[in-house]
Design an enzyme around this catalytic site. Structure first.
Site, short mmCIF file in Angstrom:
data_model
loop_
_atom_site.label_atom_id
_atom_site.label_comp_id
_atom_site.label_asym_id
_atom_site.label_seq_id
_atom_site.Cartn_x
_atom_site.Cartn_y
_atom_site.Cartn_z
N GLU A 219 0.82 -1.21 0.00
CA GLU A 219 0.00 0.00 0.00
C GLU A 219 0.86 1.27 0.00
OE1 GLU A 219 -4.23 -1.31 2.09
OE2 GLU A 219 -2.74 -0.24 3.29
N GLU A 335 -6.17 -7.27 -1.10
CA GLU A 335 -6.61 -7.00 0.28
C GLU A 335 -7.95 -6.28 0.24
OE1 GLU A 335 -3.74 -5.28 2.98
OE2 GLU A 335 -5.31 -4.08 3.94
#
Length: 825
Positions: A219, A335
């Site tokens: 991320e 995710e």
């Protein structure tokens, strides 16, 4: 006039200087997570009960992925189907991967075990698992041996016929180019690999292994905790690309990962696939782009962005995914969760249906976050919550199955969606076993029992020795047990009972039967309520001579138990919340050769909803920092939603002052994550920034139960949750209370152990809004149980810094004074 102005400015300067020493706070803007715009119509997020709509979302039901495994599908590739690039098997047939992601291996690494991986592959139907290797946050950089967990996870995935994603979990900081991701030697002299060397090492160990998928940057984001972040724009994507392209090239050139799928993240917590899909994508034939979303935060949409929309106006995550697909880029949702973006609240299952239908329709593979028993909504397993639940073992045992009760709502839901079958949630109503005596006859009366008006035989009913004695049973001899048999027996009933009794949840009716000599006794029962007046008993229940035991007074006693199968009206009443008040019971009583028997302790047992005693906290009050609690309120402090302890927060006296207090105990069986059982206190405060403060300080007192503070330690951690930094900024220092050295602590006049806590916060950014302050009292193999007290919580600085701040502010005010004087000339 000029002199008056000088005096006024001097007074203002003095006030400002004093203020600067105690409250050097400035306002800061909250970071924008960027998931709302008016260019596409979002599907509204609502926290409401889940209702599956398989007609609207048919892609949720596809029967699972049993044949879509490495042993059948082989090496993965990217192909174009109807103008859309998608994942395919070795033969070019589109394939979807569905499974789970681990949580951080440094916290919940025990999930890497044979039984767990077998359960995920077989009982859950997963064909992929993601191994989340954090770098910072006490993970790989600080413990390079965590790479062994990655090896073990890869081997277990292969053994259980699953693909495996090796996730270089860029999180804090959010710039994948940050120093922490470059490798080197840590403070303990241990070498750890940087991103490129790490992936080259894995590829060398598993050359061209078709099971392996490489995820280069979990991320990328603006998160500046522990290093720099990146911007949510083209420059941010360029930073990611400059990081990822050399790793992709190195993997391909190594000859050890020539065709393995590589996944690359994007800015804003991997929500900007649209940026990656624009003018400057990764130059590679088998690279996909990461999609991350949380269904309580990121709205779905049925629309795509119109042509020509600038990147700064694209903020709906699902529309961004559609944009990337339209631009010919393949995406992988590595995710996602059913919570909000911070892992809590919800679960938002209706919104999850929207998202998963979109993913499945577009053959977008996904892994759900996460395989943890942490107390957060997105965790797949039941967490430890003091006095409520025990944490699910991440090793399911030799049967290689977790029961539905061991799964959280998220885990139960996601399992059904991996399997592609209807989601049928279990009843999670808290229940407790109960056993309550309705008639005990201890008042010397028959408690309303009389001969029933339809009894074929006459008997005498009286209270003898605090039991219900029935005399005249010589001819009441139907003891075969069948339904048609008991009608000829004596009938008694509680017609004159003037009470009712709620038997909701009852499963059995039992009573003591007392006789002078052992014999066979048969009793059938028809319980009654106003809503359920009659249902024939299925049969009599028999007790025989062998069931009786002699008592001290020479009589014989046996326990006779009637179930819902024996007495259907017991079930009818016990399962009706609106009609569960028992108001009468008819008993058909027969014996083999006894004229007199006594009944006692007529009892219902069963299982019913558990209604816990409400936790009564003292008044929350207004948020205040410093927090001294002298106004008698909690001054805004409350339990964090992830806290494993939620006992009463009260204001008590400690060391002559009001303090915030609570009781708790750490469990004897310890999870691997010492935060999993920790009390977590949080304070939300508007415009909270660090400014010039250097540490958070407070008084902490403990009052342990005897012999329950003798080993281990309490580690106090300090967290802020700034929106602009990914809702997580952790102070690098902790404060340890060594319980084995308790005797060296200061003891107050009221017998409390006193600790003056200081936790350095200089590594926290000083100019962003922190939103809230959280204290986590972690369990370091401790046996602690007792009451604790918190007082005088404040942000503070050293005397030297106060002098520096004062001097700086004096200089600034003097400069302002000169400017004002110049204007007055």
């Amino acid at each position: 006039m000029r002199n008056k102005l000088r005096r006024l400015l001097a007074i203002m300067m003095a006030v400002l200087l004093i203020t600067s020493l105690f409250a050097p706070m400035v306002s800061a803007e909250e970071g924008d997570n960027g998931d709302d715009d008016d260019l596409v119509t979002p599907i509204e997020i609502e926290e409401r009960p889940h209702e599956s709509n398989y007609e609207k979302y048919p892609a949720l039901l596809d029967g699972g992925l049993d044949e879509r495994r490495p042993s059948e599908a082989g090496a993965l590739q990217l192909v174009e189907v109807d103008g859309q690039v998608t994942l395919a098997d070795q033969d070019g047939v589109p394939i979807q991967l569905r499974g789970m992601s681990t949580h951080g291996l440094q916290w919940f690494g025990e999930i890497v075990n044979e039984n767990a991986f077998a359960a995920l592959a077989n009982d859950w139907g997963s064909n992929v698992i993601r191994l989340a290797l954090y770098i910072g946050e006490n993970a790989y950089r600080y413990n390079p041996d965590l790479i062994e967990k990655v090896y073990a996870g890869i081997e277990l995935a292969k053994e259980n016929d699953m693909y495996v994603i090796i996730d270089w979990h860029v999180h804090a900081p959010g710039d994948p180019n940050a120093d922490i991701y470059q490798g080197g030697v840590n403070e303990d002299g241990e070498e750890y690999l940087g991103a490129k060397d790490f992936f080259l090492h894995i590829a060398e160990k598993y050359p061209n292994d078709p099971h392996l998928i490489y995820e280069l940057a979990n991320e990328p984001s603006s998160n500046s905790s522990g290093g720099p972040g990146i911007t949510n724009d083209e420059d941010g994507w360029e930073a990611v690309r400059e990081y990822a392209q050399p790793i992709v090239d190195a993997l391909r050139d190594s000859g050890n990962a020539e065709d393995n799928i590589i996944i690359v993240g994007s800015p804003n917590w991997s929500q900007r696939m649209d940026l990656a899909a624009a003018d400057n994508p990764i130059d590679d034939h088998h690279t996909m782009y990461t999609l991350h979303f949380y269904t309580g935060t990121h709205e779905g949409t049925n629309e795509s962005y119109p042509e020509g929309i600038s990147s700064e106006d694209r903020s709906n995550v699902m529309a961004n995914a559609k944009y990337a697909l339209d631009k010919g880029k393949a995406i992988f949702a590595t995710e996602w969760g059913v919570s909000e973006a911070d892992g809590n609240n919800g679960p938002y299952l209706n919104e999850a249906d929207v998202w998963l239908n979109f993913l499945n329709e577009n053959n977008i593979s996904w892994t759900n976050w996460s395989l943890t028993n942490k107390n957060e909504t997105s965790g797949a397993f039941t967490p430890f919550i003091l006095n409520e639940s025990d944490a699910t073992d991440l090793d399911p045992g030799e049967d290689q199955v977790w029961s539905m009760e061991e799964l959280s709502v998220s885990g139960e839901y996601v399992r059904s969606r991996i399997l592609g079958e209807e989601y049928q949630p279990i009843d999670r109503t808290p229940r407790e076993e109960f056993s309550e005596v309705i008639w005990d006859f201890n008042d010397g009366t028959t408690q309303g029992f009389v001969q029933n008006s339809d009894s074929p035989l006459d008997v005498t009913i009286e209270n003898v020795n605090d039991a219900l004695q029935i005399t005249g049973l010589d001819e009441s001899n139907a003891i075969a047990g069948e339904e048609e048999d008991y009608w000829s027996n004596v009938r008694i009933s509680a017609d004159e009972w003037e009470e009712t009794f709620d038997i909701l949840g009852a499963e059995e009716l039992s009573m003591d039967v007392v006789v002078d000599d052992p014999t066979t006794v048969a009793i059938a029962a028809i319980p009654q309520s106003s809503a359920h007046e009659w249902a024939n008993a299925s049969n009599s229940v028999l007790i025989t001579e062998d069931d009786f035991e002699e008592q001290e007074d020479g009589t014989y006693k046996a326990l006779l138990t009637i179930t819902g199968e024996d007495a259907p009206n017991l079930t009818n009443i016990a399962e009706d919340p609106e009609g569960s008040e028992l108001n009468n019971i008819i008993l058909f009583v027969g014996t083999e050769n006894a004229d007199v028997i006594s009944l006692d302790n007529i009892t219902v047992t069963g299982d019913r909803e558990s209604v816990p005693e409400p936790v009564e906290h003292d008044t929350k009050g207004d948020s205040a920092l410093p927090s001294d609690f002298e106004d008698g309120t909690r001054q805004g402090w409350e339990w964090d939603s992830e806290s494993a302890v939620r006992t009463a927060l009260t204001i008590e006296e400690a060391n002559g002052s009001n303090a915030l207090s609570w009781e708790y105990a750490y469990p004897e069986v310890k999870p691997s994550d010492d935060w999993a059982t920790a009390p977590r206190l949080t304070l939300y405060k508007d415009d909270l920034v660090r400014g010039d403060y250097e540490f958070v300080a407070f008084d902490f007192y403990i009052d342990p139960i005897e012999d329950r503070a003798t080993e281990g330690a309490i580690d106090i951690n300090l967290i802020f949750q700034p929106p602009a930094a990914g809702y997580w900024a952790q102070a690098s220092e902790t404060f340890e209370i060594d319980l084995e050295e308790l005797d060296s602590a200061t003891v107050t006049d009221d017998g409390l152990y006193h600790y003056e806590v200081e936790i350095n916060i200089e590594d926290i950014e000083n100019d962003i809004e922190l939103r809230n302050l959280m204290l986590i009292f972690a369990d370091d193999e401790s046996d602690f149980a007792g009451r604790v007290f918190l007082d005088n919580v404040r942000m503070d600085m050293s005397l030297e810094t106060k002098v520096e701040v004062l001097e700086r502010n004096i200089n600034e005010l003097q400069e302002q004074l000169v400017e004002v004087e110049a204007l007055m000339r």
